[in-house]
Design a protein around this motif. Structure first.
Motif, PDB file in Angstrom:
ATOM      1  N   UNK A 183      -1.912  -7.761   2.449  1.00 51.79           N
ATOM      2  CA  UNK A 183      -0.490  -8.037   2.722  1.00 51.79           C
ATOM      3  C   UNK A 183       0.407  -7.059   1.961  1.00 51.79           C
ATOM      4  N   UNK A 184       0.067  -6.749   0.736  1.00 51.52           N
ATOM      5  CA  UNK A 184       0.873  -5.824  -0.065  1.00 51.52           C
ATOM      6  C   UNK A 184       0.850  -4.420   0.537  1.00 51.52           C
ATOM      7  N   UNK A 185      -0.313  -3.979   0.997  1.00 52.49           N
ATOM      8  CA  UNK A 185      -0.396  -2.665   1.631  1.00 52.49           C
ATOM      9  C   UNK A 185       0.449  -2.623   2.903  1.00 52.49           C
ATOM     10  N   UNK A 186       0.415  -3.712   3.676  1.00 59.17           N
ATOM     11  CA  UNK A 186       1.231  -3.788   4.891  1.00 59.17           C
ATOM     12  C   UNK A 186       2.708  -3.736   4.539  1.00 59.17           C
ATOM     13  N   UNK A 187       3.117  -4.484   3.508  1.00 59.39           N
ATOM     14  CA  UNK A 187       4.520  -4.474   3.095  1.00 59.39           C
ATOM     15  C   UNK A 187       4.935  -3.080   2.617  1.00 59.39           C
ATOM     16  N   UNK A 188       4.068  -2.421   1.862  1.00 66.58           N
ATOM     17  CA  UNK A 188       4.367  -1.046   1.429  1.00 66.58           C
ATOM     18  C   UNK A 188       4.548  -0.125   2.629  1.00 66.58           C
ATOM     19  N   UNK A 189       3.652  -0.244   3.618  1.00 63.95           N
ATOM     20  CA  UNK A 189       3.752   0.582   4.827  1.00 63.95           C
ATOM     21  C   UNK A 189       5.032   0.273   5.581  1.00 63.95           C
ATOM     22  N   UNK A 190       5.358  -1.017   5.713  1.00 63.25           N
ATOM     23  CA  UNK A 190       6.580  -1.399   6.410  1.00 63.25           C
ATOM     24  C   UNK A 190       7.822  -0.879   5.692  1.00 63.25           C
ATOM     25  N   UNK A 191       7.821  -0.963   4.358  1.00 66.63           N
ATOM     26  CA  UNK A 191       8.957  -0.461   3.580  1.00 66.63           C
ATOM     27  C   UNK A 191       9.106   1.053   3.772  1.00 66.63           C
ATOM     28  N   UNK A 192       7.995   1.783   3.749  1.00 63.86           N
ATOM     29  CA  UNK A 192       8.046   3.237   3.945  1.00 63.86           C
ATOM     30  C   UNK A 192       8.559   3.586   5.334  1.00 63.86           C
ATOM     31  N   UNK A 193       8.091   2.871   6.353  1.00 67.80           N
ATOM     32  CA  UNK A 193       8.556   3.118   7.717  1.00 67.80           C
ATOM     33  C   UNK A 193      10.045   2.817   7.839  1.00 67.80           C
ATOM     34  N   UNK A 194      10.476   1.733   7.232  1.00 66.89           N
ATOM     35  CA  UNK A 194      11.889   1.359   7.264  1.00 66.89           C
ATOM     36  C   UNK A 194      12.749   2.423   6.592  1.00 66.89           C
TER      37      UNK A 194
END
Length: 179
Positions: free
Chosen positions: A24-35
């Motif tokens: 979940x943390x890796x997904x959130x990091x990826x989502x934050x970077x994409x955003x």
């Protein structure tokens, strides 16, 4: 969050783990970077539009605007400034939440602010189209051009929704009984 939202989030988490092998943390990091990448792109346009609008009252022909066009101008400036604020806010929130282990709240809030910022940016663009066509040609042509611009903006947003729904249908497994 409703039961349906919880179930979708759980399904999303499971899919991410299966397909990407992400926590979940890796997904959130990826989502934050994409955003952040998306914000970099849209902020440039918003800032250019806002800057352009803020210079207009200092132009000689600004006094030629009708009361209607001045009203459109003021609403458009307000939308552009609001859009700028909404699209810059995620950075301020990141600073406020830095090192507080609040990544889920940050990503969720930033996503919502970005959607609102893009929406108000679209409305500001429609206002600019209305103002320019109204001033250069006529108010009636301005209204038509603004309606076309609004339809394009909404149509492109709707297209994204249609594609997302189509992909969901394509990803659904066939029924167990073969029907």
């Amino acid at each position: 969050m409703s039961d349906g939202s919880n179930e979708r989030a759980r399904d999303d988490d499971e899919w991410n783990y299966r397909a990407r092998h992400e926590t979940e943390t890796q997904r959130l990091d990826r989502n934050w970077s994409a955003l952040l990448q998306e914000l970099r792109v849209v902020q440039t346009g918003v800032q250019l539009l806002t800057g352009f609008l803020l210079t207009l009252p200092f132009q000689q022909r600004f006094t030629d605007l009708t009361d209607f066009e001045v009203g459109v101008y003021l609403v458009t400036v307000a939308l552009a400034v609001l859009s700028t604020m909404l699209l810059i806010a995620p950075v301020g929130i990141h600073r406020a939440l830095f090192r507080q282990h609040a990544l889920p709240a940050l990503v969720s809030t930033a996503h919502k602010l970005t959607v609102c910022g893009i929406t108000t940016f679209g409305a500001a663009l429609v206002g600019v189209v209305l103002l320019i066509f109204s001033f250069v040609v006529s108010p009636r042509v301005g209204l038509v051009a603004a309606a076309v611009a609004a339809a394009l903006f909404c149509g492109l947003s709707l297209l994204a929704t249609i594609l997302r729904l189509r992909n969901r249908i394509d990803d659904d497994p066939p029924p167990a009984d073969g029907n």
